[in-house]
Design a protein around this motif. Structure first.
Motif, short mmCIF file in Angstrom:
data_model
loop_
_atom_site.label_atom_id
_atom_site.label_comp_id
_atom_site.label_asym_id
_atom_site.label_seq_id
_atom_site.Cartn_x
_atom_site.Cartn_y
_atom_site.Cartn_z
N GLY A 1 0.64 -1.40 -0.08
CA GLY A 1 -0.01 -0.15 0.02
C GLY A 1 0.63 1.19 -0.01
N ALA A 2 2.05 1.26 0.88
CA ALA A 2 2.86 2.55 0.67
C ALA A 2 3.37 2.67 -0.73
N GLY A 3 3.84 1.53 -1.22
CA GLY A 3 4.40 1.68 -2.82
C GLY A 3 3.26 2.31 -3.72
N HIS A 4 1.89 1.90 -3.52
CA HIS A 4 1.01 2.19 -4.28
C HIS A 4 0.70 3.63 -4.05
N ALA A 5 0.74 4.04 -2.84
CA ALA A 5 0.39 5.59 -2.49
C ALA A 5 1.57 6.28 -3.18
N ILE A 6 2.80 5.86 -3.15
CA ILE A 6 3.98 6.48 -3.55
C ILE A 6 3.50 6.97 -5.35
N ILE A 7 3.32 5.88 -5.96
CA ILE A 7 2.77 5.81 -7.29
C ILE A 7 1.64 6.92 -7.58
N LEU A 8 0.56 6.70 -6.81
CA LEU A 8 -0.41 7.36 -7.02
C LEU A 8 -0.13 8.77 -6.74
N ARG A 9 0.58 9.16 -5.86
CA ARG A 9 0.75 10.75 -5.32
C ARG A 9 1.58 11.26 -6.61
N GLY A 10 2.26 10.62 -7.25
CA GLY A 10 3.10 10.92 -8.47
C GLY A 10 2.32 11.34 -9.64
N ALA A 11 1.18 10.42 -9.76
CA ALA A 11 0.29 10.49 -10.92
C ALA A 11 -0.45 11.63 -10.65
N LEU A 12 -1.14 11.81 -9.34
CA LEU A 12 -2.00 13.08 -9.15
C LEU A 12 -1.07 14.20 -9.14
N ASP A 13 0.17 14.40 -8.67
CA ASP A 13 0.89 15.65 -8.75
C ASP A 13 0.91 15.98 -10.27
N GLY A 14 1.28 15.08 -11.03
CA GLY A 14 1.53 15.22 -12.67
C GLY A 14 0.12 15.72 -13.31
N LEU A 15 -0.90 15.16 -12.75
CA LEU A 15 -2.25 15.73 -13.01
C LEU A 15 -2.40 17.28 -12.77
N SER A 16 -2.04 17.52 -11.67
CA SER A 16 -2.24 18.96 -11.05
C SER A 16 -1.45 19.92 -11.68
N ARG A 17 -0.37 19.42 -12.29
CA ARG A 17 0.47 20.30 -12.96
C ARG A 17 -0.04 20.61 -14.36
N ALA A 18 -0.63 19.20 -15.07
CA ALA A 18 -1.03 19.47 -16.49
C ALA A 18 -2.33 20.39 -16.16
N LEU A 19 -3.20 20.24 -15.45
CA LEU A 19 -4.24 21.29 -15.05
C LEU A 19 -3.98 22.60 -15.04
N ASP A 20 -2.86 22.77 -14.02
CA ASP A 20 -2.59 24.19 -13.71
C ASP A 20 -1.96 24.82 -15.11
N ALA A 21 -1.28 24.01 -15.93
CA ALA A 21 -0.57 24.58 -17.12
C ALA A 21 -1.78 24.98 -18.28
N ARG A 22 -2.67 24.07 -18.32
CA ARG A 22 -3.84 24.07 -19.15
C ARG A 22 -4.75 25.47 -18.76
N THR A 23 -4.89 25.52 -17.39
CA THR A 23 -5.74 26.51 -16.80
C THR A 23 -5.08 28.12 -17.44
N ARG A 24 -3.83 28.09 -17.05
CA ARG A 24 -2.94 29.25 -17.49
C ARG A 24 -2.82 29.63 -19.07
N TRP A 25 -2.88 28.49 -19.88
CA TRP A 25 -2.96 28.82 -21.08
C TRP A 25 -4.24 29.41 -21.47
N LEU A 26 -5.37 28.71 -21.07
CA LEU A 26 -6.76 29.25 -21.32
C LEU A 26 -6.90 30.70 -21.03
#
Length: 91
Positions: free
Chosen positions: A54-79
């Protein structure tokens, strides 16, 4: 609006259920994820009792969600730069 998503899954030797709860917070959204995962493979079942999978899964999921957050922030700034600005008094 709905704020909860429950997923049942089976992927390779893993099966389970995860619940995603979305809560508005400070102009954004807080995502709370809980999961109940089991292994249908006997060897992985034994390994899972020794290693905190579960700890390993949490680390992987955190990385994925952080990447999603960065992508959404970049898209919002572009819009914000791309969309025309409202003109006061315009219809």
């Amino acid at each position: 609006p709905p704020n909860r998503l429950v997923l049942r899954f089976r992927d390779g030797p893993f099966a389970g259920r995860s619940t995603w709860t979305l809560t508005p917070e400070d102009g954004g959204t807080l995502i709370d994820i809980s999961a109940d995962i089991t292994s249908t493979d006997r060897v992985l079942g034994v390994v899972g009792q020794v290693i905190d999978v579960g700890a390993g899964h949490a680390i992987i999921l955190r990385g994925a969600l952080d990447g999603l957050s960065r992508a959404l922030d970049a898209r919002t700034r572009w819009l914000a730069r791309t969309l025309p600005r409202a003109t006061p008094g315009a219809p």
